[in-house]
Scaffold this motif. Structure first.
Motif: not given
Lengths: 431, 262
Positions: B154, B157-159
């Protein structure tokens, strides 16, 4: 004259059949719920250009990237030739663009080199699938039809390229023989090597040339009509699919507006929601998913990059993001057929959840986004998994007991574990 | 702790506002291992003299695990209650000790009326290093030590935050080694998507074992983490592989605090 009429009828039939099937596919996609993704058009066009047209995400795996690039470029560029075939077919001309002279020779020569590239690329792809048996192409969802589908596509492309090259070889020989109709045009860097395989007499050569010409064009129309039944649909859907990509950070899940209304009404009794509550929270069947989820399913070409990076799948769990997409498409096709046969309100007693995708699969997901990152054309299996979870939790209260315990803790203690809220600041006592 | 950690309620009573709110998170509040990281983040904030505060007992779960599990109701109840508290204190900037809290508050709260500048603690450390306020001196030396960083999903890849935690490690003059699957290809520790709170589905192997084997292949002295849940999974993995003596699993904040003798 007769052949021109046959040609025109064939083209019209091919296009009519495809538009009929394409309309069904679009109807199926519209079985999904509306979702607006029309914001930031400039960024969307750019994403499409980069990801679909430029294939930037393919580059993560250099060998398939190069092979796929050759096949892709070959496929797109050689199709310029189809324009000439169409005109020749309709008006009974032969190599109508020959007047372009040097440019024509350059084009035909390039097409031949690309055709060789496509031929070799597809042959290597076949070897990777059937001889080397790459792990990515196996898995529970890759049995029977999906397995054959891939091979049919590759073999068809090899046959189309073979026909194209043989046609040119026969044509060049006929040109050398000085046959009327076969005007001197084109450059044949590849098919020149095939000339030795062909007979010497003009009659046989004309027959070979015509058979290959017809095979090539009939093959292209057949291929076009095969797409709606095949994973190969990605050659068209990659473009709208990337245009309608999720442009938000991957970590962000959508906030459900319907829930916001209810929560606001709970926290503030004076709040009056603008719209009525929806029939269902989350998704049980394909009708509950959004049209973008469903378009994603038609776009998937089953390459398995998602599954090969999925932590759950890597460690032997049942979950495979590729299977999520394939199941969604299979169920959508089934519902579509029901609609055709029995009308839009028909219920067959089946659903995407449980009849296709099991609970074990949806609960194995870590929501890590490895699958969405890996997809070369921005398909989002996670979005579907989340919708299925939402249904399981909010409509059925059916979750693994430890998840229910966690949710109970969040609700009662404001933390996923069973600790008292009053102890939340106790960490400050340590050193 | 050797200094007082101010709460928002106290600051408000004095008519003051902090520069930044430190959002501790549930793991950081209750999990013994993560509590240490929480205290180290406070030590860093205190050391550089930023005016900060925590919510203390007024903090509650962001709703992240509920949302990932599919309980949007519970998520939004938590979110709206938290937003009311945050907006009540007129919060502008938040640093979180957890990538899950970071992602949720940064991305999912704005749509529900809570818009703040949100950073993860690795980004705070990166900023402080860039501003020259934080160095790696006066404490434990990590010079030449082999460190591998595990990207939290998170955060990475998420942000798309890949560089901040690495910046915090580069300043140590350590030997940064990458695992085979790193950055955007990083392998999950196995805790995300509410997996932390349940038994894994049947399979051949646990995900954290797969990950720890990859980490061990780099022969590190330190495995660096940036998420309390990754911390649990990685520490368990190291324990199961019986490598506790040779390999430490440390959060970016802990490494920074140690390097500065905090």
């Amino acid at each position: 004259m007769a052949s021109q009429i046959i040609f025109i009828i064939l083209c019209l039939a091919g296009i009519a059949l495809f538009s009929l099937n394409a309309r069904k596919v679009i109807r199926n996609i519209k079985l999904g719920k509306p979702e607006s993704r029309n914001d930031q058009p400039a960024k969307r066009w750019l994403t499409m250009l980069k990801v679909a047209f430029g294939q930037t995400k393919m580059a993560a795996r250099p060998i398939p990237f190069l092979l796929h690039l050759v096949v892709y470029l070959g496929f797109v560029i050689i199709n310029i030739e189809v324009l000439e075939i169409m005109i020749d077919g309709i008006f009974g001309t032969h190599r109508v663009f020959a007047g372009l002279g040097g440019l024509y020779n350059f084009l035909i020569g390039s097409f031949e080199l690309l055709a060789l590239g496509v031929w070799l690329g597809c042959a290597i792809f076949l070897i990777r699938r059937n001889v080397l048996k790459l792990k990515r192409f196996s898995g529970v969802e890759m049995k029977s039809w999906p397995k054959s589908d891939a091979n049919y596509i590759l073999i068809t492309e090899i046959l189309l390229m073979t026909a194209f090259l043989l046609m040119n070889a026969a044509d060049a020989k006929l040109q050398a023989l000085g046959q009327a109709h076969y005007i001197n045009a084109g450059a044949f860097p590849v098919s020149a090597w095939l000339q030795g395989l062909l007979p010497a007499d003009a009659g046989s050569l004309v027959m070979i040339e015509r058979i290959c010409w017809w095979f090539h064009i009939v093959g292209i129309f057949a291929f076009l009509n095969y797409l709606p039944y095949s994973k190969h649909f990605h050659i068209l859907f990659a473009f709208p699919n990337t245009y309608f990509s999720n442009l938000e950070p991957k970590g962000e899940f959508t906030n459900m507006a319907s829930v916001t209304n209810e929560v606001k009404a709970m926290l503030d009794p004076a709040f009056v929601p603008l719209e009525a509550a929806p029939g269902k929270f989350g998704a049980k069947d394909i009708n509950d998913l959004s049209w973008i989820n469903l378009m994603n399913a038609y776009t998937c070409t089953e390459c398995g990059r998602c599954t090969s990076v999925c932590p759950a799948n890597i460690t032997g769990k049942l979950l495979s993001p590729r299977k999520i997409m394939m199941d969604t498409r299979d169920r959508m096709e089934e519902v579509g057929k029901n609609v055709d046969k029995h009308g839009i309100d028909h219920q067959d007693g089946k659903a995407l959840l449980d009849d296709y995708i099991t609970r074990e699969e949806i609960w194995a997901c870590t929501s890590c986004n490895a699958c969405t990152e890996a997809c070369p054309i921005n398909i989002d299996p996670l979005a579907i998994i989340v919708e299925l979870r939402r249904f399981a939790i909010m409509e059925e209260s059916n979750a693994p007991s430890s998840i229910n315990a966690m949710l109970g803790n969040v609700e009662n203690n404001g933390a996923p574990w069973k600790y008292a809220p009053a102890d939340r600041f106790n960490w400050v006592e340590g050193s | 702790m050797e200094f007082k950690v101010p709460t928002m309620a106290e600051l408000m009573a004095m008519g003051e506002e902090p520069e930044i709110l430190f959002w501790v998170g549930c793991a950081g509040s209750y999990d013994e291992r993560a509590q240490k990281i929480t205290r180290d983040i406070c030590k860093i904030l205190h050391h550089v003299g930023i005016k900060y505060a925590v919510l203390g007992t007024e903090e509650s779960c962001t709703g992240d695990p509920a949302k990932r599990a599919g309980n949007e109701f519970l998520f939004q109840m938590q979110a709206m209650t938290n937003i009311e508290v945050l907006n009540g204190y007129n919060i502008k900037k938040i640093v979180t000790g957890c990538p899950h809290c970071f992602n949720t508050i940064k991305n999912e709260y704005p749509g529900l009326g809570g818009t703040y500048e949100v950073i993860h603690h690795s980004q705070l450390i990166q900023d402080l290093i860039n501003e020259g306020k934080l160095k790696a001196e006066g404490g434990e030396s990590f010079k030449g030590k082999k460190i591998t960083f595990h990207d939290p999903c998170y955060l990475g890849r998420g942000n798309n935050v890949y560089e901040a935690p690495r910046k915090a490690l580069e300043v140590l003059d350590a030997q940064l080694v990458e695992m085979k699957r790193c950055k955007s290809n990083g392998l999950c520790c196995g805790a995300g998507g509410a997996q932390m709170f349940k038994e894994p589905e049947r399979g051949d192997k646990d995900i954290n074992i797969e990950r720890i084997e990859e980490a061990l292949a780099t022969q590190p002295q330190v495995i660096a983490a940036g998420c309390p849940f990754c911390m649990t999974m990685l520490s368990d993995g190291v324990k199961l592989k019986d490598k506790e003596q040779e390999i430490k699993v440390l959060d970016i904040a802990e490494i920074t605090a140690r390097a500065n003798g905090l």
